[in-house]
Design a protein around this motif. Structure first.
Motif, PDB file in Angstrom:
ATOM      1  N   GLY A 193      -0.650   6.023  -3.374  1.00 21.93           N
ATOM      2  CA  GLY A 193       0.064   4.787  -3.080  1.00 21.93           C
ATOM      3  C   GLY A 193      -0.243   4.206  -1.724  1.00 21.93           C
ATOM      4  O   GLY A 193       0.505   3.367  -1.228  1.00 21.93           O
ATOM      5  N   ALA A 194      -1.332   4.608  -1.091  1.00 26.24           N
ATOM      6  CA  ALA A 194      -1.649   4.132   0.255  1.00 26.24           C
ATOM      7  C   ALA A 194      -2.495   2.874   0.248  1.00 26.24           C
ATOM      8  O   ALA A 194      -2.443   2.096   1.195  1.00 26.24           O
ATOM      9  CB  ALA A 194      -2.374   5.223   1.043  1.00 26.24           C
ATOM     10  N   ARG A 195      -3.267   2.651  -0.808  1.00 27.51           N
ATOM     11  CA  ARG A 195      -4.224   1.546  -0.803  1.00 27.51           C
ATOM     12  C   ARG A 195      -4.148   0.789  -2.120  1.00 27.51           C
ATOM     13  O   ARG A 195      -4.185   1.380  -3.201  1.00 27.51           O
ATOM     14  CB  ARG A 195      -5.630   2.081  -0.570  1.00 27.51           C
ATOM     15  N   LEU A 196      -4.035  -0.539  -2.024  1.00 22.13           N
ATOM     16  CA  LEU A 196      -3.983  -1.443  -3.176  1.00 22.13           C
ATOM     17  C   LEU A 196      -5.266  -2.247  -3.212  1.00 22.13           C
ATOM     18  O   LEU A 196      -5.784  -2.660  -2.172  1.00 22.13           O
ATOM     19  CB  LEU A 196      -2.766  -2.373  -3.069  1.00 22.13           C
ATOM     20  N   VAL A 197      -5.779  -2.479  -4.413  1.00 25.08           N
ATOM     21  CA  VAL A 197      -6.988  -3.284  -4.586  1.00 25.08           C
ATOM     22  C   VAL A 197      -6.706  -4.344  -5.645  1.00 25.08           C
ATOM     23  O   VAL A 197      -6.055  -4.076  -6.657  1.00 25.08           O
ATOM     24  CB  VAL A 197      -8.190  -2.391  -4.980  1.00 25.08           C
ATOM     25  N   THR A 198      -7.146  -5.584  -5.379  1.00 28.90           N
ATOM     26  CA  THR A 198      -6.928  -6.708  -6.287  1.00 28.90           C
ATOM     27  C   THR A 198      -8.262  -7.363  -6.590  1.00 28.90           C
ATOM     28  O   THR A 198      -9.149  -7.446  -5.735  1.00 28.90           O
ATOM     29  CB  THR A 198      -5.982  -7.752  -5.670  1.00 28.90           C
ATOM     30  N   GLY A 199      -8.410  -7.842  -7.819  1.00 31.83           N
ATOM     31  CA  GLY A 199      -9.600  -8.569  -8.243  1.00 31.83           C
ATOM     32  C   GLY A 199      -9.188  -9.785  -9.042  1.00 31.83           C
ATOM     33  O   GLY A 199      -8.123  -9.807  -9.670  1.00 31.83           O
ATOM     34  N   GLY A 212      -2.117   0.324   7.347  1.00 33.16           N
ATOM     35  CA  GLY A 212      -2.845  -0.383   8.396  1.00 33.16           C
ATOM     36  C   GLY A 212      -2.491  -1.854   8.527  1.00 33.16           C
ATOM     37  O   GLY A 212      -2.875  -2.485   9.510  1.00 33.16           O
ATOM     38  N   MET A 213      -1.775  -2.416   7.562  1.00 34.63           N
ATOM     39  CA  MET A 213      -1.417  -3.830   7.621  1.00 34.63           C
ATOM     40  C   MET A 213      -0.221  -4.054   8.528  1.00 34.63           C
ATOM     41  O   MET A 213       0.605  -3.160   8.730  1.00 34.63           O
ATOM     42  CB  MET A 213      -1.081  -4.361   6.214  1.00 34.63           C
ATOM     43  N   ASP A 214      -0.116  -5.268   9.055  1.00 33.77           N
ATOM     44  CA  ASP A 214       1.076  -5.681   9.776  1.00 33.77           C
ATOM     45  C   ASP A 214       1.773  -6.765   8.970  1.00 33.77           C
ATOM     46  O   ASP A 214       1.465  -6.984   7.797  1.00 33.77           O
ATOM     47  CB  ASP A 214       0.722  -6.168  11.185  1.00 33.77           C
ATOM     48  N   ALA A 215       2.715  -7.456   9.601  1.00 37.12           N
ATOM     49  CA  ALA A 215       3.489  -8.468   8.879  1.00 37.12           C
ATOM     50  C   ALA A 215       2.648  -9.672   8.460  1.00 37.12           C
ATOM     51  O   ALA A 215       3.102 -10.485   7.651  1.00 37.12           O
ATOM     52  CB  ALA A 215       4.667  -8.934   9.744  1.00 37.12           C
ATOM     53  N   ALA A 216       1.422  -9.814   8.994  1.00 36.24           N
ATOM     54  CA  ALA A 216       0.547 -10.908   8.562  1.00 36.24           C
ATOM     55  C   ALA A 216       0.029 -10.691   7.146  1.00 36.24           C
ATOM     56  O   ALA A 216      -0.375 -11.656   6.485  1.00 36.24           O
ATOM     57  CB  ALA A 216      -0.621 -11.049   9.530  1.00 36.24           C
ATOM     58  N   LEU A 217       0.012  -9.449   6.656  1.00 35.29           N
ATOM     59  CA  LEU A 217      -0.363  -9.115   5.278  1.00 35.29           C
ATOM     60  C   LEU A 217      -1.765  -9.624   4.958  1.00 35.29           C
ATOM     61  O   LEU A 217      -1.983 -10.411   4.031  1.00 35.29           O
ATOM     62  CB  LEU A 217       0.656  -9.680   4.279  1.00 35.29           C
ATOM     63  N   ARG A 505       7.647   4.462   1.325  1.00 33.43           N
ATOM     64  CA  ARG A 505       6.322   4.113   1.823  1.00 33.43           C
ATOM     65  C   ARG A 505       5.838   2.805   1.187  1.00 33.43           C
ATOM     66  O   ARG A 505       6.644   1.925   0.912  1.00 33.43           O
ATOM     67  CB  ARG A 505       5.355   5.279   1.576  1.00 33.43           C
ATOM     68  N   GLY A 506       4.550   2.658   0.964  1.00 29.45           N
ATOM     69  CA  GLY A 506       4.024   1.444   0.360  1.00 29.45           C
ATOM     70  C   GLY A 506       4.278   0.218   1.213  1.00 29.45           C
ATOM     71  O   GLY A 506       3.935   0.166   2.403  1.00 29.45           O
ATOM     72  N   ALA A 507       4.891  -0.790   0.609  1.00 31.15           N
ATOM     73  CA  ALA A 507       5.149  -2.049   1.300  1.00 31.15           C
ATOM     74  C   ALA A 507       6.134  -1.894   2.453  1.00 31.15           C
ATOM     75  O   ALA A 507       6.167  -2.737   3.351  1.00 31.15           O
ATOM     76  CB  ALA A 507       5.673  -3.077   0.300  1.00 31.15           C
ATOM     77  N   MET A 508       6.927  -0.829   2.448  1.00 28.84           N
ATOM     78  CA  MET A 508       7.898  -0.639   3.521  1.00 28.84           C
ATOM     79  C   MET A 508       7.226  -0.278   4.843  1.00 28.84           C
ATOM     80  O   MET A 508       7.851  -0.372   5.896  1.00 28.84           O
ATOM     81  CB  MET A 508       8.890   0.461   3.120  1.00 28.84           C
ATOM     82  N   LEU A 509       5.961   0.126   4.812  1.00 27.76           N
ATOM     83  CA  LEU A 509       5.269   0.499   6.040  1.00 27.76           C
ATOM     84  C   LEU A 509       4.777  -0.712   6.819  1.00 27.76           C
ATOM     85  O   LEU A 509       4.707  -0.678   8.045  1.00 27.76           O
ATOM     86  CB  LEU A 509       4.075   1.408   5.713  1.00 27.76           C
ATOM     87  N   CYS A 510       4.433  -1.794   6.113  1.00 28.78           N
ATOM     88  CA  CYS A 510       3.807  -2.925   6.794  1.00 28.78           C
ATOM     89  C   CYS A 510       4.797  -4.026   7.148  1.00 28.78           C
ATOM     90  O   CYS A 510       4.529  -4.823   8.051  1.00 28.78           O
ATOM     91  CB  CYS A 510       2.675  -3.496   5.940  1.00 28.78           C
ATOM     92  N   VAL A 512       7.612  -3.781   8.585  1.00 32.59           N
ATOM     93  CA  VAL A 512       8.318  -3.515   9.841  1.00 32.59           C
ATOM     94  C   VAL A 512       7.424  -3.711  11.058  1.00 32.59           C
ATOM     95  O   VAL A 512       7.905  -3.666  12.192  1.00 32.59           O
ATOM     96  CB  VAL A 512       8.878  -2.077   9.837  1.00 32.59           C
ATOM     97  N   LYS A 513       6.120  -3.940  10.851  1.00 29.66           N
ATOM     98  CA  LYS A 513       5.201  -4.116  11.970  1.00 29.66           C
ATOM     99  C   LYS A 513       5.087  -5.594  12.315  1.00 29.66           C
ATOM    100  O   LYS A 513       4.991  -6.439  11.426  1.00 29.66           O
ATOM    101  CB  LYS A 513       3.820  -3.558  11.619  1.00 29.66           C
ATOM    102  N   SER A 514       5.106  -5.893  13.599  1.00 33.76           N
ATOM    103  CA  SER A 514       4.968  -7.279  14.051  1.00 33.76           C
ATOM    104  C   SER A 514       3.498  -7.682  14.017  1.00 33.76           C
ATOM    105  O   SER A 514       2.594  -6.845  14.054  1.00 33.76           O
ATOM    106  CB  SER A 514       5.515  -7.429  15.473  1.00 33.76           C
ATOM    107  N   LYS A 515       3.273  -8.989  13.988  1.00 32.11           N
ATOM    108  CA  LYS A 515       1.915  -9.505  13.931  1.00 32.11           C
ATOM    109  C   LYS A 515       1.208  -9.264  15.263  1.00 32.11           C
ATOM    110  O   LYS A 515       1.788  -9.424  16.327  1.00 32.11           O
ATOM    111  CB  LYS A 515       1.921 -11.004  13.613  1.00 32.11           C
ATOM    112  N   ARG A 516      -0.043  -8.899  15.166  1.00 29.38           N
ATOM    113  CA  ARG A 516      -0.834  -8.671  16.371  1.00 29.38           C
ATOM    114  C   ARG A 516      -1.324 -10.002  16.929  1.00 29.38           C
ATOM    115  O   ARG A 516      -1.694 -10.901  16.187  1.00 29.38           O
ATOM    116  CB  ARG A 516      -2.028  -7.774  16.063  1.00 29.38           C
ATOM    117  N   LYS A 517      -1.339 -10.116  18.256  1.00 24.62           N
ATOM    118  CA  LYS A 517      -1.859 -11.305  18.913  1.00 24.62           C
ATOM    119  C   LYS A 517      -3.342 -11.102  19.212  1.00 24.62           C
ATOM    120  O   LYS A 517      -3.738 -10.092  19.772  1.00 24.62           O
ATOM    121  CB  LYS A 517      -1.103 -11.572  20.221  1.00 24.62           C
ATOM    122  N   GLU A 518      -4.122 -12.105  18.845  1.00 20.96           N
ATOM    123  CA  GLU A 518      -5.552 -12.025  19.084  1.00 20.96           C
ATOM    124  C   GLU A 518      -5.855 -12.315  20.549  1.00 20.96           C
ATOM    125  O   GLU A 518      -5.318 -13.249  21.131  1.00 20.96           O
ATOM    126  CB  GLU A 518      -6.299 -13.024  18.197  1.00 20.96           C
TER     127      GLU A 518
END
Length: 653
Positions: A193-199, A212-217, A505-510, A512-518
């Motif tokens: 359940g750590a990695r999702l793939v879409t096609g 590894g994702m943040d709130a920017a998804l 886990r899953g979507a609950m991990l990302c 809660v993370k704030s968006k990273r500033k470039e």
């Protein structure tokens, strides 16, 4: 003498043994020690049993001592004051001791488990204090009390609420992943359940890492593994290390977790009539899946009328071929395929509405066959086995959802109708507790909302539904470990439904993370190249600090791409510093624009004509000797022109 000689010959002498030990090869001739594991396990088991019995006996002896001490104290306090107690005789003592020992032995034989507390042993009367008003219970509550009944009823009600399958649906929260603008036609989630793939129909395959994702998804990787072919199916293997990609071409691909190709199935010869004689598929693929027990085996089905199994280690040829046939024995196109939960059966849904199931090791004749599972001429979009392996769910192109009993495959157990289907890959799946069945509905553009519909597996009634979006619901996946539902829609969205209490886990991990500033300054940094043997004049200065290097690069106009400032003054370096610094603006300012305001430009020109005629300076002196005299045509009247016309041109009146 004989015995001594035997001893001398049987073993080495003392000097030889010392020499062998000094040289380090004294133990070469010895046999390795062997251990009897069964005897060791039996001895360990017996020791554990003896220790547990000893602990139980000690606990019982302590309880008996406590009871005897409490009984002696109560007998002392219960006697009247000032009255002497009779001392029993020896015979009576022996009789009492014998009777007490007999009663203790009987009680020990009848009693199972630890003894009751003293208050409960005396009938529970010691903890009860009677008063003129209400009764108060000091000890434990009797089993028939009203308060205990209320507590038990509340607990039963709470358990019943938790036992209802609808309460276990994780739909309180959701996140939306933007795959693209076209239909999300494939979803895959690895076993952990750590990695999702879409096609999708846009030929893209995107990888999403929840940890590894943040709130920017945002997806961390996007690729087109099959070039200009729509993605039909994506699925991770049981170990999660490789990914099966089934697209609109004839060759399935296997990628690793990072998207690099591991193998590609071979394409068959399309000019061979017997599809069992060619090594691979010859037409467009429709579906594919991994074996649930064997990590190297997967299966695909194609428009060439075959279902083939493959081995990851052998890409040059398939393992086995299954050929669906109609009632007349003609070729039928399989639209979906799947394995049973134990991997022993292979099931395929076909374009003529049939469902055909083979034994995995017997590819010639079907083991189960239903001729009219769905309406003829419709594409069966999905087949799914229940977790207990006894039922099969089929999603048909005739807008129905049916469940079948494998042991009696002639008639469906339950049928649900009016479930609109537009796409040929609409999913259905069982819930992790095996009590619900989930599928999606399709809608036309702008005519409603796509829904995720939940059916009770036993009663087969619609118990719940989720309105997803204003487009069709194509794919749905309920992960058993995460307890989260993934949905792919027709407008390019992938939604994840979860519950913070019931999911993990899953979507609950990302979320809660704030968006990273470039960091804009990161574009100015350059890699530091180490050249230890270069001359001092060509050697680069060692990079001390990143911040100082960034400040230094900012001052350098070449590294920071600093725009050139405007020219001040007359100009330099070929640049003109007048009005914007271009040549055209200079000409417009100084030459083309005349500051004299002449209302009539013709008069402004002709006012110099007299001076030019009397005193020619620019043009006339150069041609004074060679210029001929100008001869101009004489202007004649209209009547003269009419008379000079020939007779044949004159108009006849």
């Amino acid at each position: 003498m004989d015995s001594r000689g035997d001893e001398e010959t049987s073993g080495p002498s003392g000097n030889e043994a010392d020499m062998a030990s000094v040289m380090g090869f004294s133990g070469f001739g010895k046999k390795a020690r062997t251990f009897d594991l069964d005897a060791i396990f039996e001895q360990t088991r017996r020791t554990a049993i003896e220790r547990s019995q000893k602990a139980i006996e000690e606990r019982e002896m302590e309880d008996v001592r406590k009871q005897c001490a409490e009984a002696s104290v109560s007998s002392k306090t219960s006697g009247p004051s000032g009255r002497s107690k009779a001392v029993p005789s020896a015979s009576s003592r022996t009789q009492e001791s014998a009777s007490s020992s007999d009663s203790e032995e009987d009680s020990e034989e009848e009693q199972i488990g630890p003894p009751l507390p003293p208050q409960m042993a005396r009938g529970g009367t010691a903890g009860k204090q009677e008063s003129d008003g209400d009764e108060e219970l000091v000890g434990p509550l009797p089993p028939g009390s009203r308060k205990q009944e209320e507590d038990s009823s509340d607990e039963e009600a709470a358990d019943e609420e938790d036992d209802t399958p609808v309460k276990r649906i994780p739909d309180t929260h959701e996140i939306t992943l933007q795959h693209g603008n076209k239909t999300v036609s494939a979803l895959g989630l690895d076993p952990s359940g750590a990695r999702l793939v879409t096609g999708g129909y846009d030929y893209d395959v995107k990888f999403w890492d929840f940890a590894g994702m943040d709130a920017a998804l945002q997806a961390f990787r996007s690729l087109q593994p099959c070039e200009c072919h729509q993605i039909k199916s994506l699925q991770y293997s049981i170990t999660g290390d490789v990914l099966l990609v089934v697209a609109g071409n004839a060759q399935a691909k296997v990628l690793d977790r990072d998207g690099f190709q591991v193998m590609e199935c071979v394409k068959g010869d399309q000019y061979i009539v017997d599809m069992a004689k060619t090594k691979g598929h010859t037409a467009m693929l429709n579906s594919g899946c991994w074996h649930p027990k064997t990590k190297e085996e997967f299966m695909t089905c194609s428009n060439d009328g075959t279902v083939r199994t493959w081995d990851v280690n052998n890409e040059k040829n398939h393992k086995s071929v299954f050929k669906p046939r109609s009632q007349q024995g003609k070729k039928v196109v399989p639209t979906c395929c799947t394995y049973s939960r134990d991997g022993k059966l292979v099931a395929a849904g076909c374009q003529d509405g049939t469902i055909q199931i083979w034994d995995r090791n017997l590819s010639v004749h079907t083991k189960f066959h239903c001729r009219q599972a769905h309406a003829p001429g419709t594409d069966t979009s999905c087949l799914a086995f229940s977790y207990d392996g006894t039922q099969l769910a089929s999603r048909g192109g005739d807008d129905t959802l049916k469940t079948w009993d494998i042991r009696n495959f002639r008639k469906p157990l339950n049928v649900a109708t009016e479930l609109a289907t537009v796409f040929p890959m609409v999913d259905c799946c069982f819930s992790p507790d095996d009590k619900l069945l989930v599928t999606g509905t399709s809608v036309k553009k702008g005519e409603g909302t796509g829904k995720l519909v939940f059916f009770d597996r036993v009663a087969f009634q619609k118990v719940y539904e989720i309105e997803v979006t204003s487009a069709s619901v194509v794919r749905c996946l309920w992960h058993p470990k995460l307890n989260q539902i993934m949905v792919g829609t027709g407008n390019g969205l992938a939604k994840v439904y979860y519950d913070p209490v019931k999911s993990q886990r899953g979507a609950m991990l990302c979320v809660v993370k704030s968006k990273r500033k470039e960091k804009q300054a990161e574009t100015l940094t350059q890699d530091y190249i180490i050249t230890p043997h270069a001359l001092p004049m060509f050697r680069e200065a060692r990079q001390r600090s990143t911040r100082k290097q960034l400040e230094k690069d900012r001052l350098d106009p070449m590294k920071s791409h600093k725009p050139e400032p405007p020219v001040s003054g007359p100009g330099r370096g070929g640049r003109v510093g007048m009005h914007g610094g271009t040549l055209s603006s200079f000409i417009v300012k100084n030459i083309a624009l005349d500051k004299t305001d002449d209302s009539n430009p013709r008069e402004a020109i002709l006012r110099h004509a007299k001076e030019a005629a009397t005193n020619p300076y620019w043009v006339a002196p150069a041609y004074s000797r060679t210029q001929p005299d100008p001869v101009f045509a004489e202007v004649e009247s209209e009547d003269e022109e009419a008379d000079k016309e020939p007779e044949w041109k004159k108009r006849k009146i």
